[in-house]
Scaffold this active site. Structure first.
Site, PDB file in Angstrom:
ATOM      1  N   ASP A 181       0.859  -1.185   0.000  1.00 58.11           N
ATOM      2  CA  ASP A 181       0.000   0.000   0.000  1.00 58.11           C
ATOM      3  C   ASP A 181       0.900   1.241   0.000  1.00 58.11           C
ATOM      4  O   ASP A 181       1.906   1.293   0.701  1.00 58.11           O
ATOM      5  CB  ASP A 181      -0.877  -0.038   1.259  1.00 58.11           C
ATOM      6  CG  ASP A 181      -2.035   0.928   1.212  1.00 58.11           C
ATOM      7  OD1 ASP A 181      -3.186   0.470   1.274  1.00 58.11           O
ATOM      8  OD2 ASP A 181      -1.803   2.155   1.142  1.00 58.11           O
ATOM      9  N   ASN A 188     -12.861  -3.777   3.145  1.00 59.12           N
ATOM     10  CA  ASN A 188     -13.974  -2.830   3.154  1.00 59.12           C
ATOM     11  C   ASN A 188     -14.859  -3.004   1.919  1.00 59.12           C
ATOM     12  O   ASN A 188     -14.340  -3.145   0.808  1.00 59.12           O
ATOM     13  CB  ASN A 188     -13.434  -1.394   3.187  1.00 59.12           C
ATOM     14  CG  ASN A 188     -12.563  -1.133   4.404  1.00 59.12           C
ATOM     15  OD1 ASN A 188     -12.847  -1.622   5.487  1.00 59.12           O
ATOM     16  ND2 ASN A 188     -11.496  -0.370   4.221  1.00 59.12           N
ATOM     17  N   GLN A 235     -14.639   1.913   1.927  1.00 60.91           N
ATOM     18  CA  GLN A 235     -13.966   1.521   0.678  1.00 60.91           C
ATOM     19  C   GLN A 235     -13.772   2.763  -0.186  1.00 60.91           C
ATOM     20  O   GLN A 235     -14.738   3.476  -0.489  1.00 60.91           O
ATOM     21  CB  GLN A 235     -14.791   0.476  -0.079  1.00 60.91           C
ATOM     22  CG  GLN A 235     -14.068  -0.059  -1.315  1.00 60.91           C
ATOM     23  CD  GLN A 235     -14.845  -1.171  -2.031  1.00 60.91           C
ATOM     24  OE1 GLN A 235     -16.027  -1.404  -1.765  1.00 60.91           O
ATOM     25  NE2 GLN A 235     -14.181  -1.842  -2.955  1.00 60.91           N
ATOM     26  N   HIS A 241     -10.316  -5.669  -2.583  1.00 61.81           N
ATOM     27  CA  HIS A 241      -8.958  -5.861  -2.054  1.00 61.81           C
ATOM     28  C   HIS A 241      -9.029  -6.223  -0.576  1.00 61.81           C
ATOM     29  O   HIS A 241      -9.958  -5.829   0.131  1.00 61.81           O
ATOM     30  CB  HIS A 241      -8.079  -4.622  -2.260  1.00 61.81           C
ATOM     31  CG  HIS A 241      -8.699  -3.340  -1.800  1.00 61.81           C
ATOM     32  ND1 HIS A 241      -9.641  -2.666  -2.549  1.00 61.81           N
ATOM     33  CD2 HIS A 241      -8.530  -2.616  -0.669  1.00 61.81           C
ATOM     34  CE1 HIS A 241     -10.012  -1.583  -1.903  1.00 61.81           C
ATOM     35  NE2 HIS A 241      -9.364  -1.533  -0.748  1.00 61.81           N
ATOM     36  N   HIS A 266      -6.795  -5.825   2.831  1.00 65.43           N
ATOM     37  CA  HIS A 266      -5.638  -5.198   3.466  1.00 65.43           C
ATOM     38  C   HIS A 266      -4.971  -6.201   4.401  1.00 65.43           C
ATOM     39  O   HIS A 266      -5.648  -6.879   5.189  1.00 65.43           O
ATOM     40  CB  HIS A 266      -6.069  -4.026   4.356  1.00 65.43           C
ATOM     41  CG  HIS A 266      -6.645  -2.859   3.634  1.00 65.43           C
ATOM     42  ND1 HIS A 266      -5.926  -1.727   3.364  1.00 65.43           N
ATOM     43  CD2 HIS A 266      -7.895  -2.634   3.146  1.00 65.43           C
ATOM     44  CE1 HIS A 266      -6.711  -0.847   2.741  1.00 65.43           C
ATOM     45  NE2 HIS A 266      -7.904  -1.376   2.601  1.00 65.43           N
TER      46      HIS A 266
HETATM   47  P1  AMP Z   1      -9.885   1.118   0.863  1.00 59.67           P
HETATM   48  O1  AMP Z   1     -10.084   2.398   1.639  1.00 59.67           O
HETATM   49  O2  AMP Z   1     -10.171  -0.123   1.624  1.00 59.67           O
HETATM   50  O3  AMP Z   1     -10.576   1.178  -0.485  1.00 59.67           O
HETATM   51  O4  AMP Z   1      -8.324   1.053   0.611  1.00 59.67           O
HETATM   52  C1  AMP Z   1      -7.689   1.602  -0.481  1.00 59.67           C
HETATM   53  C2  AMP Z   1      -6.195   1.546  -0.191  1.00 59.67           C
HETATM   54  O5  AMP Z   1      -5.500   1.643  -1.422  1.00 59.67           O
HETATM   55  C3  AMP Z   1      -5.664   2.677   0.701  1.00 59.67           C
HETATM   56  O6  AMP Z   1      -5.013   2.096   1.838  1.00 59.67           O
HETATM   57  C4  AMP Z   1      -4.676   3.410  -0.201  1.00 59.67           C
HETATM   58  O7  AMP Z   1      -3.547   3.866   0.504  1.00 59.67           O
HETATM   59  C5  AMP Z   1      -4.318   2.353  -1.219  1.00 59.67           C
HETATM   60  N1  AMP Z   1      -3.925   2.838  -2.534  1.00 59.67           N
HETATM   61  C6  AMP Z   1      -4.606   3.695  -3.332  1.00 59.67           C
HETATM   62  N2  AMP Z   1      -3.953   3.887  -4.496  1.00 59.67           N
HETATM   63  C7  AMP Z   1      -2.819   3.133  -4.433  1.00 59.67           C
HETATM   64  C8  AMP Z   1      -1.726   2.901  -5.316  1.00 59.67           C
HETATM   65  N3  AMP Z   1      -1.651   3.507  -6.506  1.00 59.67           N
HETATM   66  N4  AMP Z   1      -0.762   2.063  -4.917  1.00 59.67           N
HETATM   67  C9  AMP Z   1      -0.816   1.449  -3.705  1.00 59.67           C
HETATM   68  N5  AMP Z   1      -1.826   1.615  -2.837  1.00 59.67           N
HETATM   69  C10 AMP Z   1      -2.813   2.442  -3.180  1.00 59.67           C
END
Ligand code: AMP
Ligand code: ZN
Length: 136
Positions: A32, A88, A95, A101, A103
């Site tokens: 992440d 999420n 989300q 995805h 985490h």
């Molecule tokens: P969620 O809030 O569960 O949708 O989590 C999305 C996650 O994606 C967050 O922890 C972000 O930091 C991560 N994220 C978003 N864009 C990128 C990216 N380009 N590369 C790596 N992680 C990302």
């Protein structure tokens, strides 16, 4: 099935570079880029499914296997003391990227993070009413 507008489709399929810690035919696991802790990683299916509800059951099961494998890798290599799995579904659930995805958040003593909710205090009747809704 990919979605041309989806950044996680592009990352999972290697069109955008990422810090990949594991990859197979169906999944890519990346670091992440806004990590809660060192080693915070995301399990991404290579096909586009918005959330758990859209995921085929078999692929959801495989996602959990992939999460276990990579959780073990992170725990061992980074000497984590514990690890949270967070997944999420929907904006209301936090989300922000609408591509399924999981985490993986390695936890370390005194890492200063909390993954928390506020406990409520329903009485027996309220709990029973929910049980009825779900099971009847
Ligand atoms: P969620 O809030 O569960 O949708 O989590 C999305 C996650 O994606 C967050 O922890 C972000 O930091 C991560 N994220 C978003 N864009 C990128 C990216 N380009 N590369 C790596 N992680 C990302
Ligand atoms: Zn996608």
């Amino acid at each position: 099935m990919k979605d041309d507008q989806c950044i996680f489709c592009k990352i999972a399929n290697g069109e955008i570079p990422s810090r990949t810690i594991y990859e197979d035919e169906h999944f890519r696991v990346i670091l992440d880029n806004g990590p809660a802790t060192d080693g915070h990683a995301l399990v991404l299916p290579k096909d586009h499914y918005r959330d758990l509800f859209e995921m085929p059951e078999d692929l959801a099961a495989q996602a959990m296997k992939t999460a276990k494998k990579t959780a073990e890798l992170l725990k061992e290599k980074l000497h984590a003391d514990g690890l949270n799995l967070v997944q999420n579904n929907g904006e209301v659930a936090g989300q922000t990227v609408p591509h399924f995805h999981i985490h993986l958040i390695p936890r370390y003593k005194n890492d200063g993070q909390t993954i928390a909710w506020n406990a409520t205090h329903p009485d027996d009747a309220q709990l029973d009413a929910v049980l009825d809704k779900v099971t009847k």
